[in-house]
Design a protein around this motif. Structure first.
Motif, mmCIF file in Angstrom:
data_model
loop_
_atom_site.group_PDB
_atom_site.id
_atom_site.type_symbol
_atom_site.label_atom_id
_atom_site.label_comp_id
_atom_site.label_asym_id
_atom_site.label_seq_id
_atom_site.Cartn_x
_atom_site.Cartn_y
_atom_site.Cartn_z
ATOM 1 N N LYS A 16 0.872 -1.628 0.136
ATOM 2 C CA LYS A 16 0.236 0.010 -0.405
ATOM 3 C C LYS A 16 0.550 1.035 0.234
ATOM 4 O O LYS A 16 1.930 1.263 0.524
ATOM 5 N N SER A 17 0.485 2.221 -0.871
ATOM 6 C CA SER A 17 1.323 3.239 -0.951
ATOM 7 C C SER A 17 0.583 4.545 -1.034
ATOM 8 O O SER A 17 -1.077 4.362 -1.083
ATOM 9 N N PHE A 18 1.034 5.779 -0.265
ATOM 10 C CA PHE A 18 0.150 6.818 -0.485
ATOM 11 C C PHE A 18 1.322 7.960 -0.932
ATOM 12 O O PHE A 18 1.786 8.402 -0.621
ATOM 13 N N ARG A 19 0.420 8.714 -2.932
ATOM 14 C CA ARG A 19 0.934 9.011 -3.330
ATOM 15 C C ARG A 19 2.579 9.124 -3.216
ATOM 16 O O ARG A 19 3.298 9.644 -2.341
ATOM 17 N N GLY A 20 2.414 8.444 -2.814
ATOM 18 C CA GLY A 20 3.900 7.731 -3.614
ATOM 19 C C GLY A 20 4.796 7.281 -1.349
ATOM 20 O O GLY A 20 5.743 6.957 -2.189
ATOM 21 N N VAL A 21 4.039 7.501 -0.856
ATOM 22 C CA VAL A 21 5.260 6.875 0.716
ATOM 23 C C VAL A 21 4.625 4.952 0.750
ATOM 24 O O VAL A 21 3.271 5.137 0.865
ATOM 25 N N LYS A 22 5.012 4.650 0.774
ATOM 26 C CA LYS A 22 5.257 3.168 0.830
ATOM 27 C C LYS A 22 4.784 3.304 2.600
ATOM 28 O O LYS A 22 5.590 2.634 3.209
ATOM 29 N N ALA A 23 3.327 2.522 2.945
ATOM 30 C CA ALA A 23 2.948 2.241 4.270
ATOM 31 C C ALA A 23 3.164 0.728 3.878
ATOM 32 O O ALA A 23 3.351 0.742 5.414
ATOM 33 N N LEU A 24 3.444 -0.165 3.252
ATOM 34 C CA LEU A 24 2.931 -1.289 3.089
ATOM 35 C C LEU A 24 3.557 -1.660 1.892
ATOM 36 O O LEU A 24 3.350 -1.634 1.133
ATOM 37 N N VAL A 25 5.021 -3.110 2.166
ATOM 38 C CA VAL A 25 5.519 -3.561 0.925
ATOM 39 C C VAL A 25 5.463 -4.913 1.539
ATOM 40 O O VAL A 25 5.935 -5.511 2.195
ATOM 41 N N ASP A 26 5.100 -5.524 0.552
ATOM 42 C CA ASP A 26 5.166 -7.130 0.667
ATOM 43 C C ASP A 26 4.462 -7.926 1.631
ATOM 44 O O ASP A 26 5.118 -8.231 2.322
ATOM 45 N N VAL A 27 4.036 -7.250 2.635
ATOM 46 C CA VAL A 27 3.055 -8.003 4.333
ATOM 47 C C VAL A 27 2.584 -9.152 4.294
ATOM 48 O O VAL A 27 1.600 -8.672 3.402
ATOM 49 N N SER A 28 3.730 -9.334 4.788
ATOM 50 C CA SER A 28 2.118 -11.170 5.322
ATOM 51 C C SER A 28 1.290 -11.523 6.504
ATOM 52 O O SER A 28 2.324 -11.127 7.239
ATOM 53 N N ALA A 213 -0.596 -11.687 23.983
ATOM 54 C CA ALA A 213 -0.578 -12.251 23.272
ATOM 55 C C ALA A 213 0.279 -13.951 22.963
ATOM 56 O O ALA A 213 0.831 -14.866 23.423
ATOM 57 N N ASP A 214 -0.242 -14.912 21.647
ATOM 58 C CA ASP A 214 0.209 -15.903 21.851
ATOM 59 C C ASP A 214 0.919 -15.769 20.372
ATOM 60 O O ASP A 214 2.253 -17.005 20.883
ATOM 61 N N ARG A 215 0.576 -15.349 19.715
ATOM 62 C CA ARG A 215 2.281 -14.945 18.937
ATOM 63 C C ARG A 215 2.286 -13.312 18.842
ATOM 64 O O ARG A 215 1.507 -12.670 18.421
ATOM 65 N N ILE A 216 3.405 -12.909 18.032
ATOM 66 C CA ILE A 216 4.238 -11.594 17.709
ATOM 67 C C ILE A 216 4.695 -11.641 16.009
ATOM 68 O O ILE A 216 5.293 -11.960 15.692
ATOM 69 N N THR A 217 4.207 -10.924 15.640
ATOM 70 C CA THR A 217 3.962 -9.850 13.958
ATOM 71 C C THR A 217 4.808 -8.885 14.547
ATOM 72 O O THR A 217 4.526 -7.509 14.954
ATOM 73 N N VAL A 218 6.540 -8.836 13.545
ATOM 74 C CA VAL A 218 7.365 -7.410 13.701
ATOM 75 C C VAL A 218 7.232 -6.647 12.533
ATOM 76 O O VAL A 218 7.125 -7.372 11.147
ATOM 77 N N LEU A 219 6.348 -5.752 12.860
ATOM 78 C CA LEU A 219 6.430 -5.222 10.797
ATOM 79 C C LEU A 219 7.640 -3.543 11.613
ATOM 80 O O LEU A 219 8.009 -2.914 12.557
ATOM 81 N N ARG A 220 8.773 -3.192 10.219
ATOM 82 C CA ARG A 220 9.240 -1.831 10.297
ATOM 83 C C ARG A 220 8.943 -1.520 9.232
ATOM 84 O O ARG A 220 9.478 -2.225 8.100
ATOM 85 N N ASP A 221 8.808 -0.205 8.971
ATOM 86 C CA ASP A 221 9.131 0.580 7.517
ATOM 87 C C ASP A 221 8.048 -0.445 7.276
ATOM 88 O O ASP A 221 9.165 -0.437 5.597
ATOM 89 N N GLY A 222 7.573 -0.233 6.817
ATOM 90 C CA GLY A 222 6.171 -0.708 6.233
ATOM 91 C C GLY A 222 6.641 -2.741 5.470
ATOM 92 O O GLY A 222 6.286 -3.010 4.188
ATOM 93 N N ARG A 223 7.510 -3.642 6.266
ATOM 94 C CA ARG A 223 7.830 -4.607 5.803
ATOM 95 C C ARG A 223 7.488 -5.172 6.803
ATOM 96 O O ARG A 223 8.237 -4.881 8.205
ATOM 97 N N TYR A 224 7.634 -6.675 6.303
ATOM 98 C CA TYR A 224 7.565 -8.119 7.084
ATOM 99 C C TYR A 224 8.647 -8.225 8.158
ATOM 100 O O TYR A 224 9.548 -7.911 7.829
ATOM 101 N N VAL A 225 9.127 -8.168 9.268
ATOM 102 C CA VAL A 225 10.401 -8.837 9.463
ATOM 103 C C VAL A 225 10.069 -10.105 10.086
ATOM 104 O O VAL A 225 11.113 -10.738 9.813
ATOM 105 N N ASN A 226 9.518 -10.221 11.086
ATOM 106 C CA ASN A 226 9.240 -11.454 11.531
ATOM 107 C C ASN A 226 8.358 -12.041 11.938
ATOM 108 O O ASN A 226 7.660 -10.897 12.835
ATOM 109 N N THR A 227 7.779 -13.275 12.646
ATOM 110 C CA THR A 227 7.043 -13.617 13.362
ATOM 111 C C THR A 227 7.146 -14.742 14.823
ATOM 112 O O THR A 227 8.169 -15.575 14.798
ATOM 113 N N PHE A 228 6.857 -14.431 16.246
ATOM 114 C CA PHE A 228 7.392 -15.190 17.172
ATOM 115 C C PHE A 228 6.361 -15.967 18.057
ATOM 116 O O PHE A 228 5.049 -14.839 17.637
ATOM 117 N N PRO A 229 6.549 -16.855 18.131
ATOM 118 C CA PRO A 229 5.533 -17.837 19.233
ATOM 119 C C PRO A 229 6.160 -16.650 20.659
ATOM 120 O O PRO A 229 7.535 -16.474 20.959
#
Ligand SMILES: Nc1ncnc2c1ncn2[C@@H]1O[C@H](COP(=O)(O)OP(=O)(O)OP(=O)(O)O)[C@@H](O)[C@H]1O
Ligand SMILES: [Mg+2]
Length: 502
Positions: A16-28, A213-229
């Motif tokens: 997802k981008s907002f007028r050029g600002v990449k808010a999300l890139v390839d996040v699962s 939480a049971d699991r934690i997903t981390v995002l950084r700068d609009g990208r997926y970083v990791n998911t941890f139990p």
């Protein structure tokens, strides 16, 4: 063992981008039945954007959403609601001029089958039942405008319970909660989890995340970083993943020598909210104020700043009475009030960052015309100082992430300059890194001989920042604790009224 088939929801390669600002890139992201899945990340990481896509408030540019195995090509708010996704946003979405019950059933009114007329009696009764199950003492007929922030959050949660749902999304639900409200919310979340619902939980409070939480997903700068139990990760590792660098332990404030008394409040009272409050603050001092929700801390700050009119009492600066009749008076006298509620008191959200910053300081300029160039350079400087994440100072505040909006509130008061700073929950919604920056700013103000009143519900913050702590209970100051006596047990003990703890 949970497996693939228990996934309610799958987001794959969402962009997802907002007028050029990449808010999300390839996040699962994947959510299972009966799990609490936290999303963590710094301000502007893309957390709110992700859940807005899920709720249909925003359309994604790329990627797929799969709900119970079925791909949903276009998510709209109606479709999301029908699928059973309920979202509690970071920004309050209640209609202020409607009652609690009306807000719960708005657009989904309960009707008499024959006439189609709205059955308000059962709507009010059901609302009362839900409030009871939430253990919240809120009348179905109260107008939302008259509720405090914590109560409004509770109404938003009640709204999710009023309708059948499979996924509950909470974007910083506890931002204005005290300990009791958080415990209660967690009880409700566990109840929802037991029923097999999936819960997405966004929070900057890592203690809460680890508790619920049971699991934690981390995002950084609009990208997926990791998911941890949650059982397989530590706080330190999580923070490193969030900020992409190592942060030290909790803030270690340097000791600053106190100067003379500069600010004093005498016998301040207003109805039952604030009763006979007296205190003073010295130059270089950070005075922490703690209390449970409803203890009267924000009300006290509002009286001091002239937002509400005191029934009785006086305010002094450098020994001279300044008791403000309105915020204008307070600013002129040399007070600044950094509020917890950026929507109601802090910002003009349809204006740019830079315009918001110069707003309380217009008087500083000799003639009322300020050149756009000056405004721009002020905007740029303050954005740098507080690391506000936005394309430029002309960005409209509405388009900033929640935490970055909060930084604008702080920046505008810092720029305005004052002798006494009243902070009311200043780190609400602010990420780990930015919190430390804010603590540095407070420390620097203290070093310059300013006096700081620091209202907070965060124990760690209170303990590390305060030179002295006042505890409020039932509108009164129930205890004054000198630096050497400040401990968590003591503070809590005074806040809940002398009940035994532990
Ligand atoms: N409507 C919009 N127009 C322009 N940019 C936007 C808009 N909404 C979000 N953004 C940008 O997208 C990025 C991600 O924002 P988002 O609100 O998802 O962050 P967040 O992780 O929820 O942060 P926070 O912890 O501060 O709430 C930010 O850089 C933000 O400025
Ligand atoms: Mg957000």
């Amino acid at each position: 063992m949970k497996n693939e088939t228990s996934a309610i929801l799958k987001l794959s390669n969402i962009s997802k981008s907002f007028r050029g600002v990449k808010a999300l890139v390839d996040v699962s992201f994947e959510l299972q039945r009966g799990e609490v899945h936290a999303i963590c990340g710094e301000n502007g990481a893309g957390k709110s954007t992700l859940i807005k896509i899920l709720s249909g408030a925003l359309q994604h540019d790329g990627g797929t959403i799969t709900f119970e195995g079925t791909p949903i090509p276009q998510m709209t708010p109606e479709r999301s609601f029908k699928l059973g996704v309920h979202t509690i946003y970071q920004e309050n979405t209640l209609v202020p001029w409607l009652t609690v019950a009306e807000n719960l059933y708005i657009g989904q009114e309960i009707c008499f089958p024959k006439t189609g007329l709205i059955d308000w009696k059962s709507a009010f009764n059901k609302t009362a039942d839900i409030m009871k199950s939430l253990k919240m003492n809120i009348a179905p007929r109260s107008f939302c405008a008259n509720l405090g922030i914590a109560e409004q959050q509770a109404v938003q949660i009640a709204k999710t319970l009023a309708h059948e749902c499979k996924v509950v999304v909470m974007d910083e639900p506890t931002a204005s909660f005290g300990k009791a409200e958080i415990d209660n919310l967690f009880r409700i979340i566990r109840m929802l989890r037991e029923e097999g619902k999936g819960i997405i939980y966004i929070s900057h409070h890592l203690d809460e995340v680890f508790e619920i939480a049971d699991r934690i997903t981390v995002l950084r700068d609009g990208r997926y970083v990791n998911t941890f139990p949650v059982k397989e990760v530590t706080k330190a590792v999580l923070i490193d993943n969030m900020v992409g660098r190592s942060l030290g332990d909790f803030y270690d404030k340097e000791i600053i020598e106190l100067g003379e008394e500069i600010f004093r409040v005498e016998k301040l009272s207003r109805g039952n909210a604030v009763k006979d409050v007296n205190f003073s603050v010295h130059r270089g001092e950070i005075l922490g104020i703690y209390g449970m929700v409803g203890a009267g801390r924000t009300e006290l700050a509002r009286l001091i700043f002239g937002v509400d009119k005191a029934g009785q009492g006086k305010v002094f600066l450098r020994g001279a009475e300044i008791t403000p009749k309105n915020p204008e008076d307070a600013i002129k006298a040399g007070l600044a009030f950094i509020t917890e509620d950026r929507r109601r008191g802090g910002l003009v959200t349809n204006q740019s960052i830079e315009n918001n910053m110069v707003l309380p300081s217009l008087r500083k300029f000799k003639n009322l015309f300020v050149s756009p160039k000056t405004v721009r350079s002020i905007g740029r400087r303050m954005m740098g100082e507080l690391q506000i994440k936005a394309p430029d100072p002309g960005t409209v505040v509405e388009n900033l992430s929640g935490g970055n909006q909060q930084k604008v509130v702080v920046a505008k008061w810092l720029y305005a300059g004052a002798e006494v700073y009243i902070f009311d929950e200043p780190t609400r919604g602010i990420d780990v890194g930015a919190k430390q920056e804010l603590y540095n700013i407070c420390t620097n103000l203290a070093k310059q001989g300013k006096a700081i009143v620091f209202i907070t519900s965060e124990m760690e913050e209170l303990l590390s920042m305060s030179d002295r702590v006042l505890v409020m209970r039932g509108g009164r100051i129930s205890a004054e604790i000198p630096k050497e006596g400040i401990t968590q047990t003591r503070v809590l003990y005074e806040a809940i009224g002398g009940e035994k703890i532990g």
